[in-house]
Write a protein that holds these residues in place. Structure first.
Motif, PDB file in Angstrom:
ATOM      1  N   LEU A   5       1.882   1.809  -3.701  1.00  0.00           N
ATOM      2  CA  LEU A   5       1.117   2.854  -4.399  1.00  0.00           C
ATOM      3  C   LEU A   5       0.879   3.963  -3.820  1.00  0.00           C
ATOM      4  O   LEU A   5       0.797   4.708  -4.720  1.00  0.00           O
ATOM      5  CB  LEU A   5      -0.261   1.854  -4.158  1.00  0.00           C
ATOM      6  N   THR A   6       1.329   4.218  -2.685  1.00  0.00           N
ATOM      7  CA  THR A   6       0.992   5.476  -2.003  1.00  0.00           C
ATOM      8  C   THR A   6       2.235   6.684  -2.847  1.00  0.00           C
ATOM      9  O   THR A   6       2.216   7.716  -3.224  1.00  0.00           O
ATOM     10  CB  THR A   6       1.153   5.962  -0.372  1.00  0.00           C
ATOM     11  N   TYR A  33      -7.407   2.490   3.604  1.00  0.00           N
ATOM     12  CA  TYR A  33      -6.654   2.287   2.323  1.00  0.00           C
ATOM     13  C   TYR A  33      -6.622   3.395   1.200  1.00  0.00           C
ATOM     14  O   TYR A  33      -5.684   3.710   0.841  1.00  0.00           O
ATOM     15  CB  TYR A  33      -6.922   0.878   1.606  1.00  0.00           C
ATOM     16  N   LEU A  79       0.860  -1.178  -0.060  1.00  0.00           N
ATOM     17  CA  LEU A  79       0.050  -0.106   0.215  1.00  0.00           C
ATOM     18  C   LEU A  79       0.779   1.284   0.129  1.00  0.00           C
ATOM     19  O   LEU A  79       0.440   2.269  -0.619  1.00  0.00           O
ATOM     20  CB  LEU A  79      -1.044   0.036   1.294  1.00  0.00           C
ATOM     21  N   ALA A 103       1.446   7.618  -6.341  1.00  0.00           N
ATOM     22  CA  ALA A 103       0.431   8.573  -6.194  1.00  0.00           C
ATOM     23  C   ALA A 103       1.360  10.061  -5.890  1.00  0.00           C
ATOM     24  O   ALA A 103       1.075  11.045  -6.626  1.00  0.00           O
ATOM     25  CB  ALA A 103      -0.612   8.641  -5.456  1.00  0.00           C
ATOM     26  N   THR A 118      -4.902   6.239   2.613  1.00  0.00           N
ATOM     27  CA  THR A 118      -3.488   6.193   2.538  1.00  0.00           C
ATOM     28  C   THR A 118      -3.068   6.687   1.240  1.00  0.00           C
ATOM     29  O   THR A 118      -1.913   7.117   1.093  1.00  0.00           O
ATOM     30  CB  THR A 118      -3.040   4.800   2.903  1.00  0.00           C
ATOM     31  N   VAL A 119      -3.545   6.112   0.174  1.00  0.00           N
ATOM     32  CA  VAL A 119      -2.971   6.284  -1.264  1.00  0.00           C
ATOM     33  C   VAL A 119      -3.381   7.855  -1.370  1.00  0.00           C
ATOM     34  O   VAL A 119      -2.241   8.839  -1.897  1.00  0.00           O
ATOM     35  CB  VAL A 119      -3.760   5.694  -2.024  1.00  0.00           C
ATOM     36  N   SER A 146      -3.458   2.725  -9.019  1.00  0.00           N
ATOM     37  CA  SER A 146      -3.292   2.767  -7.514  1.00  0.00           C
ATOM     38  C   SER A 146      -4.486   2.769  -6.765  1.00  0.00           C
ATOM     39  O   SER A 146      -4.416   1.945  -5.929  1.00  0.00           O
ATOM     40  CB  SER A 146      -2.409   3.876  -7.273  1.00  0.00           C
ATOM     41  N   LEU A 147      -5.576   3.613  -7.017  1.00  0.00           N
ATOM     42  CA  LEU A 147      -6.543   3.889  -6.107  1.00  0.00           C
ATOM     43  C   LEU A 147      -7.492   2.327  -6.265  1.00  0.00           C
ATOM     44  O   LEU A 147      -8.188   1.967  -5.363  1.00  0.00           O
ATOM     45  CB  LEU A 147      -7.316   5.017  -6.455  1.00  0.00           C
ATOM     46  N   ALA A 171      -5.901  -0.235  -4.436  1.00  0.00           N
ATOM     47  CA  ALA A 171      -5.910  -0.195  -3.056  1.00  0.00           C
ATOM     48  C   ALA A 171      -7.393  -0.466  -2.458  1.00  0.00           C
ATOM     49  O   ALA A 171      -7.515  -1.319  -1.545  1.00  0.00           O
ATOM     50  CB  ALA A 171      -5.693   1.117  -2.741  1.00  0.00           C
TER      51      ALA A 171
END
Length: 406
Positions: free
Chosen positions: A15-16, A135, A12, A19, A138-139, A119-120, A123
């Motif tokens: 992925l963040t 989640y 996760l 972004a 977080t992104v 990414s979203l 998640a």
């Protein structure tokens, strides 16, 4: 991808970071516009079109990518898109003309248009039902973190090493995200049968989804009309300039991160509608306070700082709520397409907000918070209309015990 632990998984954070990279690249140009324009012998107005082109390419291509890549493993899509994104930024130091630089911005935007929606979607698809809001939040902290950390750092590097270093920094962020995703993000199962375009678009053609996208565009337009011209507004409100402005921006970025995280918890415990009403209501209240202070200006900087933190927290609390509302409507199978359309509508709203704010600031900067409040208030009205007309709250998937939509 299956998540069993209640601790935040490392994938996760990967992925963040992705972004964070694409959002930093979107806004980072603003800090080096004068040097870039002078070096390439164009006006600052022309150089500013690099931002416009990036946003427009993103808005137009994100839904298309979602359809074209519907049969591609999300991890593979992310790796390929980040590779293109990084290459476009690393090539900037070798550019000696403005048209070529514009072309590289188009290429970078094409990669970014894949990265953020994927990414979203990854998640929200991998999250346990009771932690989906957190989640998503977080992104989303990758986006607020870009404003708080990425843009200031990139601007500093551009001033110290030349404007090209700003783009190299963005490319390095994208490469770091690529490596972390490669190592930590599991592959997703490839669908056995490719859905047709009509099947993919069917959930996104629902009246409720259209209204949610409209809510997104209007909300972002209201916020960006204010945020884009924050400097002249604060200069007139409390004579804030230079270092003081930079400090206030850092504080507002911190407030945005806190607001995003808090919104995720509200989504998980009480549903996206409660989070959206809370964030939007606080935003409108903050804008109303700014309107009142404009009448009695100048005002103490401390008071301005407190209001900015509240504004930023409220503004960044809204996106996770809207995203969760969208996913509730289309279901996991439409997550990628929904997030792509959501991102596109947000970029359309950003362009509209920037244009509207530019007109208003030339008339009276005090009109900025008033207009922002009216637009977000309109968006909240559209949400109410959507809920009544399509019964979104009753169509939600079952939540964890003790959770409900209000």
């Amino acid at each position: 991808m299956t998540v069993l632990s209640r601790q935040t998984p490392l994938w996760l954070y990967a992925l963040t970071l992705a972004a964070f990279a694409v959002q930093t690249d979107d806004f980072i140009i603003i800090g080096v516009l004068p040097d870039l324009a002078a070096d390439l012998q164009v006006s600052e107005g022309a150089a500013g079109q690099l931002v416009t082109v990036y946003s427009l390419v993103y808005a137009l291509t994100a839904p298309l990518w979602a359809l074209l890549l519907s049969r591609v493993d999300r991890k593979q899509a992310l790796l390929g898109a980040l590779g293109v994104f990084g290459a476009a930024n690393f090539a900037v130091p070798f550019v000696d003309s403005f048209p070529v630089l514009m072309g590289l911005r188009v290429v970078a935007a094409l990669g970014a248009a894949v990265v953020l929606p994927a990414s979203l979607a990854a998640a929200t698809s991998a999250a346990p039902p009771e932690r989906r809001g957190r989640y998503l939040a977080t992104v989303m902290t990758g986006l607020t973190g870009a404003v708080l950390i990425g843009v200031p750092v990139g601007t500093y590097l551009g001033g110290a090493l030349g404007w090209e270093a700003t783009f190299v920094f963005a490319g390095a962020l994208g490469t770091a995200a690529l490596l972390l995703i490669w190592v930590k993000v599991p592959h997703t199962p490839r669908p056995g049968t490719a859905p047709g375009i009509r099947v993919l678009l069917r959930p996104l053609q629902q009246r409720a989804v259209f209204l949610i996208l409209l809510v997104t565009a209007v909300t972002v337009a209201g916020n960006l009309a204010f945020q884009t011209y924050l400097a002249p507004f604060l200069g007139g409100l409390a004579s804030v300039t230079g270092t003081g402005l930079a400090l206030l921006l850092v504080l507002s970025g911190a407030g945005g991160i806190a607001g995003t995280r808090f919104a995720g918890r509200i989504v998980d415990r009480h549903g996206p509608l409660r989070a959206l009403w809370s964030g939007g209501g606080l935003f409108c209240a903050g804008m109303a306070a700014f309107c009142a202070l404009w009448v009695v200006r100048p005002v103490p900087v401390v008071l301005v700082a407190l209001l900015l933190v509240c504004w930023s927290a409220a503004a960044w609390a809204v996106p996770p709520a809207i995203q969760a509302l969208m996913i509730d409507r289309v279901g996991p199978e439409g997550a990628t397409q929904a997030m792509a359309l959501h991102s596109s509508s947000a970029y359309v709203g950003a362009a509209l907000g920037g244009a509207l704010g530019g007109t208003l600031v030339g008339l009276d900067a005090g009109l900025l918070p008033l207009t922002a409040a009216l637009l977000v208030g309109l968006a909240l009205g559209l949400v109410g209309f959507t809920v009544r007309g399509d019964r979104i709250s009753s169509d939600r998937e079952p939540r964890a015990e003790g959770s409900e939509v209000r």
